[in-house]
Structure formats: structure tokens, C-alpha cells
Motif scaffolding. Structure first.
Motif, PDB file in Angstrom:
ATOM      1  N   ARG A   1       0.828  -1.193   0.000  1.00  0.00           N
ATOM      2  CA  ARG A   1       0.000   0.000   0.000  1.00  0.00           C
ATOM      3  C   ARG A   1       0.874   1.258   0.000  1.00  0.00           C
ATOM      4  N   LEU A   2       0.446   2.270  -0.735  1.00  0.00           N
ATOM      5  CA  LEU A   2       1.088   3.577  -0.710  1.00  0.00           C
ATOM      6  C   LEU A   2       0.494   4.406   0.431  1.00  0.00           C
ATOM      7  N   VAL A   3       1.366   4.941   1.285  1.00  0.00           N
ATOM      8  CA  VAL A   3       0.915   5.706   2.448  1.00  0.00           C
ATOM      9  C   VAL A   3       1.828   6.911   2.643  1.00  0.00           C
ATOM     10  N   PRO A   4       1.350   7.941   3.294  1.00  0.00           N
ATOM     11  CA  PRO A   4       2.239   9.059   3.629  1.00  0.00           C
ATOM     12  C   PRO A   4       3.158   8.688   4.781  1.00  0.00           C
TER      13      PRO A   4
ATOM     14  N   GLY B   1      -7.996  -0.736 -11.070  1.00  0.00           N
ATOM     15  CA  GLY B   1      -7.613  -1.531  -9.916  1.00  0.00           C
ATOM     16  C   GLY B   1      -6.856  -0.719  -8.879  1.00  0.00           C
ATOM     17  N   PRO B   2      -6.366  -1.382  -7.818  1.00  0.00           N
ATOM     18  CA  PRO B   2      -5.697  -0.669  -6.719  1.00  0.00           C
ATOM     19  C   PRO B   2      -4.422   0.043  -7.151  1.00  0.00           C
ATOM     20  N   THR B   3      -3.666  -0.566  -8.076  1.00  0.00           N
ATOM     21  CA  THR B   3      -2.464   0.127  -8.535  1.00  0.00           C
ATOM     22  C   THR B   3      -2.835   1.299  -9.438  1.00  0.00           C
ATOM     23  N   GLY B   4      -3.874   1.130 -10.249  1.00  0.00           N
ATOM     24  CA  GLY B   4      -4.321   2.215 -11.112  1.00  0.00           C
ATOM     25  C   GLY B   4      -4.848   3.397 -10.329  1.00  0.00           C
ATOM     26  N   ARG B   5      -5.462   3.131  -9.180  1.00  0.00           N
ATOM     27  CA  ARG B   5      -5.964   4.210  -8.326  1.00  0.00           C
ATOM     28  C   ARG B   5      -4.879   4.756  -7.403  1.00  0.00           C
ATOM     29  N   GLU B   6      -3.655   4.263  -7.567  1.00  0.00           N
ATOM     30  CA  GLU B   6      -2.502   4.656  -6.757  1.00  0.00           C
ATOM     31  C   GLU B   6      -2.696   4.346  -5.274  1.00  0.00           C
TER      32      GLU B   6
END
Length: 404
Positions: A251-254, A380-385
Motif C-alpha cells: 500500500r502507498l501511504v504518507p 484496480g488498486p495500482t491504477g488508483r494509486e
């Protein structure tokens, strides 16, 4: 996960009491990882004297264990779906580490039949799926052998030993003996710890350990070494290559760094990858591909995310350890290929540096490391970043040589 059930049919059930206080084995029983039940054939004898043995037909020295009490004790044991019945006997196959691993992995119940006296009625053998021996010698009964087997199986059950990686790397797990170990002080009575172990160079340490495993096995157990060479060389012509696939997504997170292929990158939105160690999804997928090629599980088994040693760890360092494990199993990496799926940042300018970093840690030429980048077209999840994913493939070939 349900406990491993261990049922022992023995004329000396009191022999097994010490297992309850035997270090990590005793703690495994207390924690419900395994449970031990003993069954005495004497309790199932039908005569007033509780007789369990008799003279052999045809004459001869000694007494023979009768079938009726053993069958009665055996048939009173509850049956789980994944059960294996083992007969402890000097006539059985020699016990090996691979047997312990197989029983721990594939079965929820082990029933151990302990022989006694001069032997047992031949009809008792039909109860067993396997016959097991500790070696070419004879004991007064099967109890000591059963305790050895219980110890060997229980220590392999998840939760018994703190680090799963230590179980994979130990002696006999892959035919080779374990490498030497050292701790402080650095010098003791003129004997110094090898400089490489104090160097901090994890790749060099991994290669040194793999080499010492092979050397020690060749000198101390030439029989094992020859078996390892035969496996490594695949002299029968089968399984000349092994292919492994790996996949991971984080997951991408701050508030986290964005590390890919060992490089720290900048995400336009200031995001980073959350997860195991430094969350380098590219290297994680690659490690899973290498482990999968040899059916060694995934990185979660070797570097558990709940183990504090791996919190924030450099994934390239973990990759070196996985490559050393592959080499210790008698294989070498031919090439690897990966596909990173990310909308942002643009990875193309960094691919050459990623290939070089990974190749250096794996002991490969950059031409043997493939890295491609693509997007998921906002799907998908990667496309939605929401995250970054990676697919990896590894090709291995057997090697017969040592690593020094």
C-alpha cells in the motif's frame, strides 16, 4: 491452527513425562501447539494378570509383544483426518530431517507404536504407515526413539521456535551441515572470529557461510556431501531447471519512504510503501520467486513480519541471504525478470540503477536481471494509486561446485 496431536502406544508411558518440562518442547505443549497422549497396552489386556507378552511360536529366546492388547490400545485412539502411524523399530528406515519436516507439515496427528522385549508379533506391523529406526543398533524399547521423534517434529511446528529462518538454515535441512557460529569475544585464547563475519558485508558473509557448509559436510559427512552433489548435478537428467514465480503488492501511504529495487525514489504525492522491512515490493517479489523455485515457502516464513529483527530491514540484505540459501541447496540463479506496476513515479529513468543494485547483491551480471515498468491504466488498486505491485520470475540451474 489446531494443535498437533501425538499419541504414543507404550508399555512405559511414564518415560514421556520429562517432555513436558523440556525447554521449548515443554513450552510448546503448555502453549497448546502440540498435545501428547500415552496409551498403555497393559490397560487393554484381557486376562487377570494383564499379560502383554508371550513366548514365540517355533521357540527362541525372549518374549514377544502380543497383538491383542496393542490392537485394542490402538483402536481406542481418536482418529484425525491427517493421521500418520509410525512404528519404532530397528528394522525401519533411518530417521532423517526430511521425515520430520514432512510429518510436521503434512499431518495433524502422529501415532507412535513402541516395540518392546525381543520384538512384537508380526501382525502388529499392519497398523503402521511407516517403520522408523534411529540407526543400526538395538535398544530395549521404542520409547527413546519416540521421544527423539517427538522432539524433532514439535520443534518444527509454527510457534515453537522463534525464527523460522533458523529452522531452514540448520544442519540436515538441505543435506549440508550447518556453517560455524561465533559470538563475543572476537578473540579467545588465540582463536579469532573470521574477519568476514565482522566485516558487515552481508553478501560476503552469506557466501562464506555457504562455502563453509559445503566444506564441513565434505570433510565430516562425505556420504551426505555425495548426496548433495548428486542432487545439485541432477545426474539422472531430471529437473535440470527450476522456475519460480513471485508476486507482491504494498500500500502507498504518507510518511514512509518509497524504495524500489534498492533505490529511494520520490513520489509526486509524497507517498511511500508500507509493509514488511523497507517494503521494497520489487525485491520482495523477487525473493518469493527464488524461494518458490525450490518450494521453500515465501519471505514471510524466513523473515516473519512480527519479528523485530526485520523491522525496516534493507530488502537487498535479505535478498543476499535468500541467494545464499539457494546456493546452499545446490542451485544457482540463471536469470530473473520482473514487472513493476505503478502509475507514479516514472520508473524508466531508474531501471538501469535498479538492475545494477540487484545484480550486485545477487552476484549476477546486470544482463541477467530484467526489470520492466508498466501502469495499470488507472484500473484496480495500482491504477488508483492505492499501492504498487510487482511480478517476478526466477530461473535456477543446478550447480555442483563450491562457493569457497
Amino acid at each position: 491452527m489446531s494443535a498437533m496431536r501425538l499419541d504414543v502406544v507404550s508399555l512405559a508411558p511414564e518415560s514421556f513425562a520429562p517432555l513436558a518440562s523440556l525447554g521449548v518442547i515443554g513450552r510448546a505443549f503448555s502453549a497448546g501447539i502440540a498435545e501428547l497422549h500415552t496409551h498403555n497396552p497393559r490397560d487393554h489386556a484381557s486376562d487377570r494378570y494383564r499379560k502383554v507378552d508371550d513366548q514365540p511360536y517355533g521357540g527362541g529366546a525372549g518374549m514377544v509383544l502380543k497383538p491383542e492388547p496393542v490392537f485394542a490400545a490402538f483402536e481406542a485412539i481418536p482418529v484425525l483426518e491427517r493421521r500418520r502411524v509410525l512404528l519404532l523399530s530397528p528394522q525401519g528406515q533411518p530417521l532423517r530431517q526430511g521425515d520430520l519436516q514432512r510429518w510436521a507439515r503434512e499431518h495433524d496427528q502422529l501415532v507412535l507404536l513402541c516395540g518392546h522385549y525381543e520384538g512384537f508379533d508380526e501382525r502388529i506391523r499392519i497398523l503402521a504407515d511407516e517403520e522408523v529406526s534411529l540407526g543400526d543398533f538395538v535398544l530395549t524399547g521404542g520409547e527413546l526413539a519416540a521421544m527423539v521423534l517427538i522432539n524433532g517434529v514439535v520443534r518444527l511446528l509454527p510457534g515453537t521456535v522463534g525464527s523460522a529462518a533458523s529452522l531452514v538454515e540448520e544442519s540436515h535441512s538441505g543435506l549440508l551441515l550447518e556453517h560455524p557460529h561465533y559470538t563475543r569475544p572476537a578473540e579467545f585464547r588465540g582463536l579469532a572470529v573470521p574477519e568476514v563475519l565482522r566485516s558487515g558485508d552481508h553478501g560476503a558473509i552469506a557466501r562464506w557461510r555457504a562455502g563453509r557448509q559445503q566444506e564441513r559436510t565434505r570433510l565430516r559427512r562425505p556420504d551426505l556431501y555425495q548426496r548433495w552433489l548428486q542432487t545439485a548435478n541432477r545426474q539422472d537428467g531430471s529437473m535440470q531447471m527450476r522456475i519460480g514465480n513471485g508476486y507482491d503488492i504494498h500500500r502507498l501511504v504518507p510518511g514512509r519512504p518509497l524504495i524500489l529495487g534498492g533505490l529511494t525514489l520520490e513520489h509526486p504525492a509524497g507517498l511511500g510503501l508500507d509493509g514488511h522491512s523497507d517494503a521494497d515490493v520489487l525485491v520482495h517479489a523477487l525473493m518469493d520467486a527464488l524461494l518458490g523455485a525450490l518450494s521453500l515457502g515465501d519471505i514471510g516464513q524466513h523473515f516473519p513480519p512480527d519479528d523485530e529483527r526485520w523491522r525496516g530491514a534493507d530488502s537487498l540484505v535479505l535478498l543476499e541471504q535468500v541467494v545464499a540459501l539457494v546456493q546452499a541447496r545446490g542451485w544457482r540463479v540463471v536469470n530473473v525478470d520482473t514487472v513493476v506496476i505503478a502509475e507514479r513515479p516514472k520508473l524508466r529513468p531508474h531501471i538501469a540503477a535498479m538492475r545494477a543494485a540487484i545484480a550486485r547483491r545477487m552476484g549476477l551480471d546486470p544482463d541477467q536481471v530484467g526489470i520492466k515498468a508498466t501502469t495499470n491504466e488507472t484500473l484496480g488498486p495500482t491504477g488508483r494509486e492505492e499501492g504498487i505491485a510487482c511480478h517476478a520470475v526466477a530461473l535456477l540451474e543446478p550447480c555442483g561446485g563450491g562457493n569457497g
